[in-house]
Design a protein around this motif. Sequence first.
Motif, mmCIF file in Angstrom:
data_model
loop_
_atom_site.group_PDB
_atom_site.id
_atom_site.type_symbol
_atom_site.label_atom_id
_atom_site.label_comp_id
_atom_site.label_asym_id
_atom_site.label_seq_id
_atom_site.Cartn_x
_atom_site.Cartn_y
_atom_site.Cartn_z
ATOM 1 N N ILE A 86 -2.332 2.326 11.206
ATOM 2 C CA ILE A 86 -3.525 2.284 10.368
ATOM 3 C C ILE A 86 -4.682 1.698 11.155
ATOM 4 O O ILE A 86 -4.594 0.578 11.651
ATOM 5 C CB ILE A 86 -3.275 1.431 9.102
ATOM 6 N N HIS A 145 -8.724 -3.182 6.108
ATOM 7 C CA HIS A 145 -7.283 -3.273 6.299
ATOM 8 C C HIS A 145 -6.929 -4.496 7.133
ATOM 9 O O HIS A 145 -7.530 -4.748 8.177
ATOM 10 C CB HIS A 145 -6.761 -2.004 6.983
ATOM 11 N N LEU A 190 0.819 -1.209 0.000
ATOM 12 C CA LEU A 190 0.000 0.000 0.000
ATOM 13 C C LEU A 190 0.856 1.263 0.000
ATOM 14 O O LEU A 190 0.729 2.137 0.846
ATOM 15 C CB LEU A 190 -0.962 -0.017 1.177
ATOM 16 N N PHE A 207 -8.030 2.323 -3.886
ATOM 17 C CA PHE A 207 -8.968 3.454 -3.862
ATOM 18 C C PHE A 207 -10.014 3.310 -4.962
ATOM 19 O O PHE A 207 -11.226 3.387 -4.714
ATOM 20 C CB PHE A 207 -8.193 4.759 -4.019
ATOM 21 N N ILE A 223 -8.596 5.890 2.328
ATOM 22 C CA ILE A 223 -7.510 6.142 1.393
ATOM 23 C C ILE A 223 -7.780 7.490 0.723
ATOM 24 O O ILE A 223 -8.911 7.773 0.317
ATOM 25 C CB ILE A 223 -7.395 5.027 0.341
ATOM 26 N N LEU A 269 -1.343 6.139 3.268
ATOM 27 C CA LEU A 269 -2.583 6.024 2.503
ATOM 28 C C LEU A 269 -3.055 7.354 1.932
ATOM 29 O O LEU A 269 -4.247 7.567 1.705
ATOM 30 C CB LEU A 269 -3.690 5.396 3.364
ATOM 31 N N HIS A 270 -2.121 8.262 1.679
ATOM 32 C CA HIS A 270 -2.408 9.554 1.051
ATOM 33 C C HIS A 270 -1.465 9.687 -0.149
ATOM 34 O O HIS A 270 -0.255 9.796 0.012
ATOM 35 C CB HIS A 270 -2.198 10.691 2.047
ATOM 36 N N VAL A 271 -2.038 9.680 -1.342
ATOM 37 C CA VAL A 271 -1.257 9.631 -2.577
ATOM 38 C C VAL A 271 -1.578 10.838 -3.448
ATOM 39 O O VAL A 271 -2.738 11.254 -3.549
ATOM 40 C CB VAL A 271 -1.561 8.333 -3.354
ATOM 41 N N SER A 273 -2.181 2.003 -3.097
ATOM 42 C CA SER A 273 -3.260 2.844 -2.570
ATOM 43 C C SER A 273 -4.152 3.344 -3.704
ATOM 44 O O SER A 273 -5.383 3.395 -3.575
ATOM 45 C CB SER A 273 -2.673 4.030 -1.796
ATOM 46 N N ALA A 323 -6.972 -4.425 1.953
ATOM 47 C CA ALA A 323 -5.623 -3.872 1.857
ATOM 48 C C ALA A 323 -4.743 -4.629 2.844
ATOM 49 O O ALA A 323 -5.023 -4.635 4.047
ATOM 50 C CB ALA A 323 -5.628 -2.384 2.183
ATOM 51 N N ARG A 358 3.702 9.096 -2.859
ATOM 52 C CA ARG A 358 3.074 8.984 -1.550
ATOM 53 C C ARG A 358 3.368 10.223 -0.708
ATOM 54 O O ARG A 358 4.521 10.545 -0.439
ATOM 55 C CB ARG A 358 3.597 7.731 -0.844
ATOM 56 N N HIS A 392 -1.317 -5.135 4.799
ATOM 57 C CA HIS A 392 -0.182 -4.361 5.288
ATOM 58 C C HIS A 392 0.758 -5.255 6.074
ATOM 59 O O HIS A 392 0.313 -6.169 6.779
ATOM 60 C CB HIS A 392 -0.638 -3.226 6.217
#
Length: 429
Positions: free
Chosen positions: A41, A63, A8, A17, A47, A182-184, A13, A31, A178, A33
Amino acid sequence: MRIHVVGLGAVGSFVAFHLRRTLHPKHTVFALHHKFSAPTISKEHPIVIESEGVVHSQSGVEHLAFTLSPQRARPDLNPRLDPLRQPHTDLRVALDCRNEPHELHRIYGAIESLVVTTKAHAVPRVIAALSGHLSRNSTIVLLHNGMGMYEKLVEEFFPDPYDRPNFVLATNTHGLWRKDVLHVVHSGVGEIQLGIVPDPHGRDYEAAVRGTGNVPSWKPLSLDDIASISDEHAQSVSPRYLSLRNTISALTGARALGATWRPYDDVQTAMRRKLVVNCFVNPLSALLQCKNGDLLSSNHSRWILDHLCKEAEHVFRAQLAAEVKEMQKAYEEMSEEKAAVGPPRPQPYPRALTSLSLMREVERVVDLTRENYSSMYWDVKLGKPTEIKYLNGYLRKLGLKYSVRTGVNDILFGLTQMRTAIPFVGKPS
């Protein structure tokens, strides 16, 4: 269906998403991890995708945490494991971290579809860790940088073609980086091409376009060539092919992914083009610790690009010529089947793999991602393993195999190996 995404980072991600945003709620997107990242998380963590300053959030992804295997031992697949039809109460897939405050939900049943977006060097350990939840009816999508991983997995884990899961090889040209967990940031619109590895059981996935030469954009491949799900035959569809059809349908149905299912040879060509892009951008940006856009600002870098692309063309020509010889040899060893099959017809060398075309592609990607830092830049900066063995290292192996000199590529490979062996020191304060 149940679809699992492992790795991820930016690409994983992005995929999770849009799958969750597109698929009906009755389908589950998991997801996966590594357990060491799981504490950051929560089980309901959304996401976030940011594009041109606009932020979009997507919840509903489940997750899960798992533990990487300490060794790459050959896994034993469960031949009786049916990821589609096994009752959920029959098998518990324990991917949660027990007795810890961040314990995540468990899932039941086998893995039907697994999209792998980790760094290339982590893929074998991921497959080993999840092998107990895979079967010959599962589908594995390899969406990572570099080439040669499918061959490695087949040799190390799945030597028997008849017990091998379905494999889909994919290449991604979206610009992604990234920003946080989880923020892209989606910095450049590209596409994802999917190519299904030929079926060892003989099913022709590309029957709809067989014999048509170059496939026009209006002549798509047909999902019914994977599995027909008409009402009268739905109950008799093999779970192996239903898993594959569902996976291709889910990925191509998520329009924002820009995913298309293409003939396998076309995807191999696209993967080779991306390999050359990464063989130039990744090591140089890591060695120089610069943005992608700085790489072509000097005549010296353009000399490197010119020679690297010429070396790549020579290697690819030798590789494709060897494949034609292998097909010819296999045909000569056939007996009564010859008349029905016919001799193999050599295909012209793809124009997309000429040195000039490869150079134009590198220039295009560098311009598209000019404000980005490559993944290898961050790997070197943070002292993490790089994917160099599956990029320049792969091209180097092909050169040795086919007796083609790859001097410039080999120097980039060696320098990057040296760089990762020496602790990185930033600018003096």
